[in-house]
Design a protein around this motif. Sequence first.
Motif, mmCIF file in Angstrom:
data_model
loop_
_atom_site.group_PDB
_atom_site.id
_atom_site.type_symbol
_atom_site.label_atom_id
_atom_site.label_comp_id
_atom_site.label_asym_id
_atom_site.label_seq_id
_atom_site.Cartn_x
_atom_site.Cartn_y
_atom_site.Cartn_z
ATOM 1 N N HIS A 122 0.872 -1.184 0.000
ATOM 2 C CA HIS A 122 0.000 0.000 0.000
ATOM 3 C C HIS A 122 0.904 1.228 0.000
ATOM 4 C CE1 HIS A 122 -3.187 2.820 1.350
ATOM 5 N NE2 HIS A 122 -4.018 1.928 0.841
ATOM 6 N N LYS A 160 -0.409 -10.501 19.644
ATOM 7 C CA LYS A 160 -1.512 -11.258 19.035
ATOM 8 C C LYS A 160 -1.145 -12.726 18.887
ATOM 9 C CE LYS A 160 -2.975 -9.326 15.353
ATOM 10 N NZ LYS A 160 -3.412 -8.853 14.034
ATOM 11 N N LYS A 163 -3.239 -1.019 -6.845
ATOM 12 C CA LYS A 163 -4.445 -0.522 -7.533
ATOM 13 C C LYS A 163 -4.116 -0.063 -8.951
ATOM 14 C CE LYS A 163 -7.388 1.198 -3.934
ATOM 15 N NZ LYS A 163 -6.736 2.033 -2.964
ATOM 16 N N GLY A 197 -0.638 -12.753 3.968
ATOM 17 C CA GLY A 197 -1.195 -11.571 3.318
ATOM 18 C C GLY A 197 -1.586 -10.487 4.315
ATOM 19 N N ASP A 198 -1.906 -9.335 3.799
ATOM 20 C CA ASP A 198 -2.466 -8.216 4.575
ATOM 21 C C ASP A 198 -3.056 -7.283 3.511
ATOM 22 O OD1 ASP A 198 -2.457 -6.955 7.467
ATOM 23 O OD2 ASP A 198 -1.857 -5.310 6.178
ATOM 24 N N ILE A 199 -3.198 -6.008 3.814
ATOM 25 C CA ILE A 199 -3.784 -5.085 2.834
ATOM 26 C C ILE A 199 -2.997 -5.166 1.513
ATOM 27 C CG2 ILE A 199 -4.117 -2.638 2.265
ATOM 28 C CD1 ILE A 199 -4.834 -2.121 5.154
ATOM 29 N N GLY A 200 -3.715 -5.354 0.416
ATOM 30 C CA GLY A 200 -3.088 -5.375 -0.907
ATOM 31 C C GLY A 200 -2.369 -6.674 -1.252
ATOM 32 N N GLY A 255 -14.563 -1.053 5.308
ATOM 33 C CA GLY A 255 -13.740 -1.824 4.383
ATOM 34 C C GLY A 255 -14.622 -2.710 3.524
ATOM 35 N N SER A 256 -14.012 -3.272 2.480
ATOM 36 C CA SER A 256 -14.725 -4.225 1.623
ATOM 37 C C SER A 256 -13.739 -5.264 1.111
ATOM 38 C CB SER A 256 -15.401 -3.502 0.457
ATOM 39 O OG SER A 256 -14.482 -2.612 -0.159
ATOM 40 N N GLY A 257 -12.629 -5.405 1.838
ATOM 41 C CA GLY A 257 -11.614 -6.382 1.471
ATOM 42 C C GLY A 257 -11.835 -7.696 2.192
ATOM 43 N N ASN A 258 -10.761 -8.438 2.374
ATOM 44 C CA ASN A 258 -10.855 -9.777 2.949
ATOM 45 C C ASN A 258 -11.549 -9.779 4.322
ATOM 46 O OD1 ASN A 258 -9.274 -11.704 5.004
ATOM 47 N ND2 ASN A 258 -9.629 -12.770 3.078
ATOM 48 N N SER A 306 -17.476 -0.230 2.957
ATOM 49 C CA SER A 306 -16.806 0.996 2.498
ATOM 50 C C SER A 306 -15.515 0.683 1.735
ATOM 51 C CB SER A 306 -16.476 1.896 3.699
ATOM 52 O OG SER A 306 -15.403 1.372 4.439
ATOM 53 N N ASP A 307 -14.937 1.695 1.114
ATOM 54 C CA ASP A 307 -13.541 1.640 0.683
ATOM 55 C C ASP A 307 -12.957 3.029 0.891
ATOM 56 O OD1 ASP A 307 -14.293 3.103 -1.579
ATOM 57 O OD2 ASP A 307 -14.207 1.394 -2.939
ATOM 58 N N LYS A 324 -15.107 -6.674 -5.756
ATOM 59 C CA LYS A 324 -13.802 -6.355 -5.170
ATOM 60 C C LYS A 324 -12.711 -7.361 -5.513
ATOM 61 C CE LYS A 324 -14.243 -2.429 -3.297
ATOM 62 N NZ LYS A 324 -13.306 -1.343 -3.591
ATOM 63 N N ALA A 371 -11.019 -1.934 8.049
ATOM 64 C CA ALA A 371 -10.287 -1.414 6.885
ATOM 65 C C ALA A 371 -8.819 -1.171 7.185
ATOM 66 C CB ALA A 371 -10.956 -0.147 6.369
ATOM 67 N N ASN A 428 -6.179 -3.687 12.276
ATOM 68 C CA ASN A 428 -5.178 -3.448 13.309
ATOM 69 C C ASN A 428 -5.182 -1.974 13.687
ATOM 70 O OD1 ASN A 428 -3.913 -6.055 13.736
ATOM 71 N ND2 ASN A 428 -3.251 -5.904 11.600
HETATM 72 P P1 NDP Z 1 -7.717 -5.736 1.933
HETATM 73 O O1 NDP Z 1 -6.635 -5.148 1.103
HETATM 74 O O2 NDP Z 1 -8.365 -6.992 1.503
HETATM 75 O O3 NDP Z 1 -8.874 -4.656 2.167
HETATM 76 C C1 NDP Z 1 -8.606 -3.413 2.746
HETATM 77 C C2 NDP Z 1 -9.877 -2.589 2.717
HETATM 78 O O4 NDP Z 1 -9.663 -1.414 3.500
HETATM 79 C C3 NDP Z 1 -10.280 -2.130 1.322
HETATM 80 O O5 NDP Z 1 -11.660 -2.051 1.267
HETATM 81 C C4 NDP Z 1 -9.631 -0.739 1.250
HETATM 82 O O6 NDP Z 1 -10.261 0.142 0.337
HETATM 83 C C5 NDP Z 1 -9.844 -0.257 2.667
HETATM 84 N N1 NDP Z 1 -8.832 0.757 3.006
HETATM 85 C C6 NDP Z 1 -7.491 0.627 2.926
HETATM 86 N N2 NDP Z 1 -6.898 1.769 3.282
HETATM 87 C C7 NDP Z 1 -7.891 2.627 3.572
HETATM 88 C C8 NDP Z 1 -7.927 3.966 4.005
HETATM 89 N N3 NDP Z 1 -6.791 4.670 4.194
HETATM 90 N N4 NDP Z 1 -9.141 4.514 4.244
HETATM 91 C C9 NDP Z 1 -10.295 3.810 4.052
HETATM 92 N N5 NDP Z 1 -10.311 2.536 3.632
HETATM 93 C C10 NDP Z 1 -9.132 1.969 3.403
HETATM 94 O O7 NDP Z 1 -7.069 -5.897 3.411
HETATM 95 P P2 NDP Z 1 -7.546 -6.846 4.600
HETATM 96 O O8 NDP Z 1 -9.018 -6.948 4.622
HETATM 97 O O9 NDP Z 1 -6.715 -8.066 4.550
HETATM 98 O O10 NDP Z 1 -7.044 -6.023 5.879
HETATM 99 C C11 NDP Z 1 -7.855 -5.041 6.525
HETATM 100 C C12 NDP Z 1 -7.331 -4.783 7.925
HETATM 101 O O11 NDP Z 1 -7.338 -6.008 8.686
HETATM 102 C C13 NDP Z 1 -5.888 -4.263 8.023
HETATM 103 O O12 NDP Z 1 -5.773 -3.425 9.139
HETATM 104 C C14 NDP Z 1 -5.082 -5.532 8.279
HETATM 105 O O13 NDP Z 1 -3.837 -5.274 8.902
HETATM 106 C C15 NDP Z 1 -6.038 -6.269 9.207
HETATM 107 N N6 NDP Z 1 -5.835 -7.710 9.320
HETATM 108 C C16 NDP Z 1 -5.889 -8.514 8.195
HETATM 109 C C17 NDP Z 1 -5.729 -9.880 8.332
HETATM 110 C C18 NDP Z 1 -5.876 -10.806 7.172
HETATM 111 O O14 NDP Z 1 -5.897 -12.040 7.420
HETATM 112 N N7 NDP Z 1 -6.033 -10.342 5.957
HETATM 113 C C19 NDP Z 1 -5.402 -10.490 9.644
HETATM 114 C C20 NDP Z 1 -5.481 -9.574 10.746
HETATM 115 C C21 NDP Z 1 -5.657 -8.236 10.558
HETATM 116 P P3 NDP Z 1 -9.536 0.514 -1.050
HETATM 117 O O15 NDP Z 1 -9.772 -0.685 -1.924
HETATM 118 O O16 NDP Z 1 -10.196 1.745 -1.526
HETATM 119 O O17 NDP Z 1 -8.071 0.731 -0.738
#
Ligand code: NDP
Length: 450
Positions: A99, A117, A137, A168-171, A240-243, A263-264, A287, A324, A350
């Motif tokens: 990211h 954790k 992106k 994995g984590d964001i992105g 959020g709308s990710g994992n 959200s995103d 997504k 998110a 986190n």
């Molecule tokens: P993803 O990349 O799958 O999804 C992230 C989501 O958060 C997207 O919808 C993204 O929107 C949004 N987002 C990112 N940055 C921002 C921002 N600055 N403002 C608003 N929205 C934002 O990541 P994950 O779902 O894997 O992770 C989400 C959170 O969970 C993180 O804090 C991560 O550290 C934590 N986590 C994840 C784990 C995992 O197994 N994946 C385990 C434990 C914790 P957009 O697409 O617009 O960027």
Amino acid sequence: MTEHASRLQAFMATIEKRNPHEAEFLQAVREVADTLLPFIDQHPTYKDYNILERMCEPERVVIFRVPWVDDQGRYCVNRGYRVQMNSAIGPYKGGLRFHPTVTLSVLKFLAFEQVFKNSLTTLPLGGGKGGSDFDPKGKSDHEIMRFCQSFMNELSRHIGAFTDIPAGDIGVGAREIGYLFGQYKKISNEFTGVLTGKGLDYGGSLIRTEATGYGVVYFANEALTARGDSLEGKKCAVSGSGNVAQYTIEKLIQLGAIPVTVSDSAGFVHDPAGIDESKLAFIKELKNIKRGRIDEYTHHVKGATFHPDTTPWNAPVDLAFPCATQNELPEKDAHTLIKNGCKGVFEGANMPTTEEAYQVIRHHKLLFTPGKASNAGGVATSGLEMSQNAQRMSWTRDEVDYRLKMIMKSIHGNCEKFGRQEDGMIDYVKGANIAGFVKVADAMIAQGHV
Ligand code: NDP
């Protein structure tokens, strides 16, 4: 100033001196030190061994250049990192984040949180975190692949199935883990469980994709039950709308709650009728496959509205699930949630709650579960993936889900053990910090000055 406040200030002064300008890392340390310093005063051995200060210093940090070529043939460069924070109770374990906001401070905060954790999961896992300021992106699959291969060319020197196991984590989702794993295998000429979150065809575990979100809801369910309440019929705001967001929403629906937001980074969608299975399927496709923006949901669902540049905490809800990113729930939003009658905040991301917002939530005695406890299901299931890889076996979906549920229950039990207050309430922040600390601290003492 109280005695505790001046002790906290003195401790933080030493950490700030060594890590100037690392705002996120200092925020994470301050939150932990706030609850741990009184505990350490009651257990002077930890003070004698200077454990907390030692835990604030990463065992190793690797920073490296990641050169890659885009589809137009241009030479590009990004910065890669791996923070190996603490290996007292097991090999380093923690995700990779791609990211543009990634900095050393962000990864140190994430690695620091990860140590507590991972200790809480009851599994033998140390803590680490890594990633890059690369922005996936808008990149083509080929660009993502070339970047991942270049990133792994260097990272492979520092990781291994018994040394450091990223995830994995964001992105960084299934696609990126696949490319990273392929390149590691090519370089090392070994098929090992060096990464988790792998595809099911090449060593992945069932339920790993769902684990963080499912775990958040299992944990929320435990915490609500302990207060004589339940998820049934509760309107929930999810960000959020990710994992993590997708599988939090999925489990909320399954347990009878009503998720009403998603959200995103562009804003949030409010769907007062509730997100159901078929609307969630649309979000997943949007997504994970089309890689589109969340406002498209409102073209698909009648009655849903999009609110640009606003957070989901403005919707009237009973419970909030920030899923998110860090510091996405600021003080003013905490006031709004409370004004609207919200009863609990369960962190999926986190450190999504700012320090100021947490103080408001605490003052109003809302139920609050910190990410290091409530989102630990992801890394716990990564631990289960490592066990299956070591045994060369694959457990069934039911078996992994059952183990995940049991782990979330035992994390809740640990928080209860160290966080039960005189008024009968559980302070989950205190409980998680102390329970996570004790195991790591005792192992560090046993292993000497290393
Ligand atoms: P993803 O990349 O799958 O999804 C992230 C989501 O958060 C997207 O919808 C993204 O929107 C949004 N987002 C990112 N940055 C921002 C921002 N600055 N403002 C608003 N929205 C934002 O990541 P994950 O779902 O894997 O992770 C989400 C959170 O969970 C993180 O804090 C991560 O550290 C934590 N986590 C994840 C784990 C995992 O197994 N994946 C385990 C434990 C914790 P957009 O697409 O617009 O960027």
